[in-house]
Write a protein that holds these residues in place. Structure first.
Motif, PDB file in Angstrom:
ATOM      1  N   LEU A   1     -91.428 -11.253 -60.466  1.00  0.00           N
ATOM      2  CA  LEU A   1     -91.278 -11.476 -61.320  1.00  0.00           C
ATOM      3  C   LEU A   1     -90.682 -13.190 -61.319  1.00  0.00           C
ATOM      4  O   LEU A   1     -91.359 -13.978 -60.337  1.00  0.00           O
ATOM      5  CB  LEU A   1     -89.788 -11.355 -60.791  1.00  0.00           C
ATOM      6  N   LEU A   2     -90.755 -13.558 -62.513  1.00  0.00           N
ATOM      7  CA  LEU A   2     -91.073 -15.506 -62.883  1.00  0.00           C
ATOM      8  C   LEU A   2     -89.326 -15.444 -63.211  1.00  0.00           C
ATOM      9  O   LEU A   2     -88.829 -14.524 -63.948  1.00  0.00           O
ATOM     10  CB  LEU A   2     -91.483 -15.467 -64.544  1.00  0.00           C
ATOM     11  N   VAL A   3     -89.036 -16.302 -62.503  1.00  0.00           N
ATOM     12  CA  VAL A   3     -87.840 -16.688 -62.548  1.00  0.00           C
ATOM     13  C   VAL A   3     -87.135 -19.012 -62.874  1.00  0.00           C
ATOM     14  O   VAL A   3     -88.517 -19.356 -62.565  1.00  0.00           O
ATOM     15  CB  VAL A   3     -87.274 -16.600 -60.843  1.00  0.00           C
ATOM     16  N   GLU A   4     -86.482 -18.682 -64.073  1.00  0.00           N
ATOM     17  CA  GLU A   4     -86.565 -19.883 -64.588  1.00  0.00           C
ATOM     18  C   GLU A   4     -84.877 -19.790 -64.391  1.00  0.00           C
ATOM     19  O   GLU A   4     -84.011 -19.071 -64.769  1.00  0.00           O
ATOM     20  CB  GLU A   4     -86.841 -20.094 -65.588  1.00  0.00           C
ATOM     21  N   ALA A   5     -84.554 -21.103 -63.958  1.00  0.00           N
ATOM     22  CA  ALA A   5     -82.526 -21.019 -64.546  1.00  0.00           C
ATOM     23  C   ALA A   5     -82.192 -22.429 -64.830  1.00  0.00           C
ATOM     24  O   ALA A   5     -83.849 -23.306 -65.028  1.00  0.00           O
ATOM     25  CB  ALA A   5     -82.266 -21.171 -62.516  1.00  0.00           C
ATOM     26  N   GLY A   6     -81.404 -23.010 -64.778  1.00  0.00           N
ATOM     27  CA  GLY A   6     -81.050 -24.758 -65.018  1.00  0.00           C
ATOM     28  C   GLY A   6     -81.526 -25.916 -63.634  1.00  0.00           C
ATOM     29  O   GLY A   6     -81.330 -27.070 -64.711  1.00  0.00           O
ATOM     30  N   GLY A   7     -81.537 -25.867 -62.942  1.00  0.00           N
ATOM     31  CA  GLY A   7     -81.881 -26.757 -62.165  1.00  0.00           C
ATOM     32  C   GLY A   7     -82.796 -26.189 -61.153  1.00  0.00           C
ATOM     33  O   GLY A   7     -83.014 -25.341 -60.990  1.00  0.00           O
ATOM     34  N   GLU A   8     -83.565 -26.856 -60.207  1.00  0.00           N
ATOM     35  CA  GLU A   8     -83.826 -26.867 -59.817  1.00  0.00           C
ATOM     36  C   GLU A   8     -83.351 -25.329 -58.372  1.00  0.00           C
ATOM     37  O   GLU A   8     -83.470 -24.120 -57.808  1.00  0.00           O
ATOM     38  CB  GLU A   8     -85.198 -27.598 -58.466  1.00  0.00           C
ATOM     39  N   ARG A   9     -82.059 -25.954 -57.612  1.00  0.00           N
ATOM     40  CA  ARG A   9     -81.265 -24.894 -56.769  1.00  0.00           C
ATOM     41  C   ARG A   9     -80.814 -24.275 -57.324  1.00  0.00           C
ATOM     42  O   ARG A   9     -80.454 -22.957 -56.693  1.00  0.00           O
ATOM     43  CB  ARG A   9     -79.623 -26.566 -56.567  1.00  0.00           C
TER      44      ARG A   9
ATOM     45  N   ARG B   1     -91.971 -30.102 -52.341  1.00  0.00           N
ATOM     46  CA  ARG B   1     -91.303 -30.311 -53.361  1.00  0.00           C
ATOM     47  C   ARG B   1     -90.303 -29.334 -53.422  1.00  0.00           C
ATOM     48  O   ARG B   1     -88.939 -29.647 -53.238  1.00  0.00           O
ATOM     49  CB  ARG B   1     -91.404 -30.300 -54.393  1.00  0.00           C
ATOM     50  N   SER B   2     -90.437 -27.901 -53.180  1.00  0.00           N
ATOM     51  CA  SER B   2     -89.353 -26.782 -53.466  1.00  0.00           C
ATOM     52  C   SER B   2     -89.212 -26.545 -51.860  1.00  0.00           C
ATOM     53  O   SER B   2     -88.333 -25.011 -52.004  1.00  0.00           O
ATOM     54  CB  SER B   2     -89.913 -26.112 -54.248  1.00  0.00           C
TER      55      SER B   2
END
Length: 88
Positions: free
Chosen positions: A2-10, A42-43
């Motif tokens: 799955l590729l996940v993308e959200a509004g910010g890193e947290r 970084r993450s």
């Protein structure tokens, strides 16, 4: 996969952690889960903390400076004390 993308890193880390928690709750063995990110430096910590908030233990290839751990700070303090000259 799955590729996940959200509004910010947290938000992205929390979304990943929620997905992993649901998969484990549905019977996926935790040892079969792999989370990949572009940069562990970084993450990595953010992902580890998000997974911990969901009650999931992690193993990471991320390196941590010894002074950034409780054991490392205690060892540095002990060595600092041992290096001080004693009064006679």
């Amino acid at each position: 996969m799955l590729l996940v993308e959200a509004g910010g890193e947290r938000a992205e880390a929390d979304q990943i952690a929620g997905m992993v928690a649901r998969a484990v709750a549905d019977g996926l063995p935790p040892g079969e889960v792999v989370v990949v990110c572009r940069s562990l430096s970084r993450s990595g910590l953010l992902l580890e903390r998000a997974l911990a908030r969901h009650g999931l233990q992690t193993a990471s290839a991320r390196t941590v400076p010894v002074a950034h751990t409780a054991l490392g700070r205690a060892l540095i303090a002990l060595l600092t004390c041992a290096a001080q000259p004693t009064e006679a």
